[in-house]
Scaffold this motif. Structure first.
Motif, PDB file in Angstrom:
ATOM      1  N   HIS A  18     -16.647  10.601 -18.993  1.00  0.00           N
ATOM      2  CA  HIS A  18     -15.674   9.711 -18.067  1.00  0.00           C
ATOM      3  C   HIS A  18     -16.051   8.237 -18.036  1.00  0.00           C
ATOM      4  N   ILE A  19     -17.217   7.862 -18.431  1.00  0.00           N
ATOM      5  CA  ILE A  19     -17.282   6.459 -18.660  1.00  0.00           C
ATOM      6  C   ILE A  19     -16.397   6.108 -19.648  1.00  0.00           C
ATOM      7  N   LEU A  20     -16.198   6.928 -20.891  1.00  0.00           N
ATOM      8  CA  LEU A  20     -15.687   6.842 -22.093  1.00  0.00           C
ATOM      9  C   LEU A  20     -14.161   6.911 -21.673  1.00  0.00           C
ATOM     10  N   LEU A  21     -13.897   7.131 -20.599  1.00  0.00           N
ATOM     11  CA  LEU A  21     -12.481   7.546 -20.279  1.00  0.00           C
ATOM     12  C   LEU A  21     -11.814   8.785 -20.915  1.00  0.00           C
ATOM     13  N   ARG A  22     -12.824   9.604 -21.349  1.00  0.00           N
ATOM     14  CA  ARG A  22     -12.364  10.710 -22.091  1.00  0.00           C
ATOM     15  C   ARG A  22     -11.411  10.599 -23.352  1.00  0.00           C
ATOM     16  N   ILE A  23     -11.384   9.369 -23.757  1.00  0.00           N
ATOM     17  CA  ILE A  23     -10.459   9.185 -24.913  1.00  0.00           C
ATOM     18  C   ILE A  23     -11.019   9.825 -26.286  1.00  0.00           C
ATOM     19  N   PRO A  24     -12.193   9.901 -26.548  1.00  0.00           N
ATOM     20  CA  PRO A  24     -12.540  10.594 -27.811  1.00  0.00           C
ATOM     21  C   PRO A  24     -12.095  11.963 -27.918  1.00  0.00           C
ATOM     22  N   SER A  29      -8.701  16.103 -30.448  1.00  0.00           N
ATOM     23  CA  SER A  29      -7.600  16.925 -30.256  1.00  0.00           C
ATOM     24  C   SER A  29      -6.664  16.942 -31.625  1.00  0.00           C
ATOM     25  N   ARG A  30      -6.665  15.519 -31.965  1.00  0.00           N
ATOM     26  CA  ARG A  30      -5.476  15.154 -32.896  1.00  0.00           C
ATOM     27  C   ARG A  30      -5.772  15.542 -34.269  1.00  0.00           C
ATOM     28  N   VAL A  31      -7.154  15.361 -34.529  1.00  0.00           N
ATOM     29  CA  VAL A  31      -7.784  15.494 -35.999  1.00  0.00           C
ATOM     30  C   VAL A  31      -7.678  17.227 -36.009  1.00  0.00           C
ATOM     31  N   THR A  32      -8.221  17.857 -34.973  1.00  0.00           N
ATOM     32  CA  THR A  32      -8.553  19.254 -34.946  1.00  0.00           C
ATOM     33  C   THR A  32      -7.204  19.959 -35.337  1.00  0.00           C
ATOM     34  N   ARG A  33      -6.083  19.438 -34.745  1.00  0.00           N
ATOM     35  CA  ARG A  33      -4.780  19.995 -34.913  1.00  0.00           C
ATOM     36  C   ARG A  33      -4.217  19.884 -36.334  1.00  0.00           C
ATOM     37  N   ILE A  34      -4.772  18.694 -37.017  1.00  0.00           N
ATOM     38  CA  ILE A  34      -4.048  18.691 -38.523  1.00  0.00           C
ATOM     39  C   ILE A  34      -4.615  19.914 -39.178  1.00  0.00           C
ATOM     40  N   PHE A  35      -6.221  19.975 -39.042  1.00  0.00           N
ATOM     41  CA  PHE A  35      -6.905  20.756 -39.767  1.00  0.00           C
ATOM     42  C   PHE A  35      -6.400  22.282 -39.367  1.00  0.00           C
ATOM     43  N   ALA A 185     -12.515   6.063 -31.147  1.00  0.00           N
ATOM     44  CA  ALA A 185     -12.079   5.607 -29.847  1.00  0.00           C
ATOM     45  C   ALA A 185     -12.435   4.400 -29.300  1.00  0.00           C
ATOM     46  N   MET A 186     -13.376   3.986 -30.084  1.00  0.00           N
ATOM     47  CA  MET A 186     -14.210   2.708 -29.630  1.00  0.00           C
ATOM     48  C   MET A 186     -13.187   1.574 -29.296  1.00  0.00           C
ATOM     49  N   PRO A 187     -12.246   1.211 -30.160  1.00  0.00           N
ATOM     50  CA  PRO A 187     -11.454  -0.038 -29.826  1.00  0.00           C
ATOM     51  C   PRO A 187     -10.446   0.336 -28.501  1.00  0.00           C
ATOM     52  N   ALA A 188     -10.057   1.708 -28.526  1.00  0.00           N
ATOM     53  CA  ALA A 188      -9.228   2.035 -27.226  1.00  0.00           C
ATOM     54  C   ALA A 188     -10.025   1.981 -25.979  1.00  0.00           C
ATOM     55  N   ILE A 189     -11.254   2.410 -25.967  1.00  0.00           N
ATOM     56  CA  ILE A 189     -12.095   2.516 -24.865  1.00  0.00           C
ATOM     57  C   ILE A 189     -12.488   1.108 -24.385  1.00  0.00           C
TER      58      ILE A 189
END
Length: 253
Positions: A18-24, A29-35, A185-189
């Motif tokens: 939650h501190i990371l705002l669940r952005i990771p 999900s995006r990378v997993t969807r590709i694979f 996710a670091m830049p977005a967080i």
């Protein structure tokens, strides 16, 4: 034992996410969807990592057209699933680059807005000033990470590096505190926290200035000022720790 596991493992994990705002989780999900769309098995991932550049070039013509050309060597042609995955992976890397460039532009705009706010005499209230400095630190960290990612992720189009992401995606034992998804996710967080604290600074400026009853020139005592100083120093130090982890991760890839 169950209570201890919840108190010292489950709850800290959820608090950290939650501190990371669940952005990771969004990047996961995006990378997993590709694979998953490519339906890559573990042997296919290993073959993708071991395939030579000649194999890729001889089988791959464009992101949308796949032409099987004769091989100059005795190596077997790559399956269509790997060729389709390459197109999806390159598109994903390009989308990341565009995202980070956009985040950098927003970070620069926020930095300019914060510096302008700090120059206003009426914005000298400790709450307004502290939240503005917090936002400035987060924006600068996001900008720093984004610049590094744009420079380094240009090489992530290579398939042997994509195989590392594939292995990480299938690794259920990855640490939740630091992994490739937190890395992405670091830049977005940091930018998200910069925006949140910038809004807090604006709201404190609205409610703590502009009225005859508002205290002008509020100055904290040395003991009271120690809290905000320690907090801001901790945030800055945390950004440097993540910077070291990012550099180490780039060396690994």
């Amino acid at each position: 034992m169950l209570v201890a596991s919840i108190l010292f493992d489950t709850i800290p994990r959820h608090v950290y996410l939650h501190i990371l705002l669940r952005i990771p989780s969004l990047y996961f999900s995006r990378v997993t969807r590709i694979f998953e769309d490519a339906r890559l098995s573990l042997p296919a991932i290993k073959r993708m990592a071991q395939a030579s550049a000649e194999q890729w070039e001889s089988n791959y013509s464009s992101p949308f057209t796949f032409i099987q050309q004769p091989m100059a060597t005795n190596e077997a042609p790559l399956p269509r699933s790997l060729l389709s995955f390459r197109a999806s992976w390159e598109s994903f890397v390009d989308s990341l680059m565009r995202e980070w460039k956009t985040l950098n532009v927003i970070s620069v705009l926020i930095c300019r807005a914060i510096l302008t706010l700090l120059q206003i005499d009426a914005a000298s209230h400790p709450i307004t000033r502290t939240t503005a400095l917090f936002s400035l630190i987060c924006a600068l960290m996001s900008l720093l990470y984004g610049c590094m990612y744009i420079v380094r992720f240009g090489t992530m189009r290579k398939m042997h590096k994509a195989s590392s992401f594939a292995t990480e995606a299938q690794n259920s034992a990855a640490s939740i505190w630091w992994n490739v998804w937190v890395l992405l996710a670091m830049p977005a967080i940091w930018l998200s926290w910069s925006i949140i604290t910038f809004f807090a600074s604006i709201m404190s400026f609205i409610w703590l200035s502009g009225s005859s009853q508002d205290l002008a020139g509020v100055v904290l005592s040395p003991r009271a000022a120690l809290g905000p100083r320690i907090g801001l120093t901790f945030v800055f130090s945390l950004g440097l720790v993540y910077l070291v982890l990012i550099v180490r991760e780039f060396h690994r890839y």
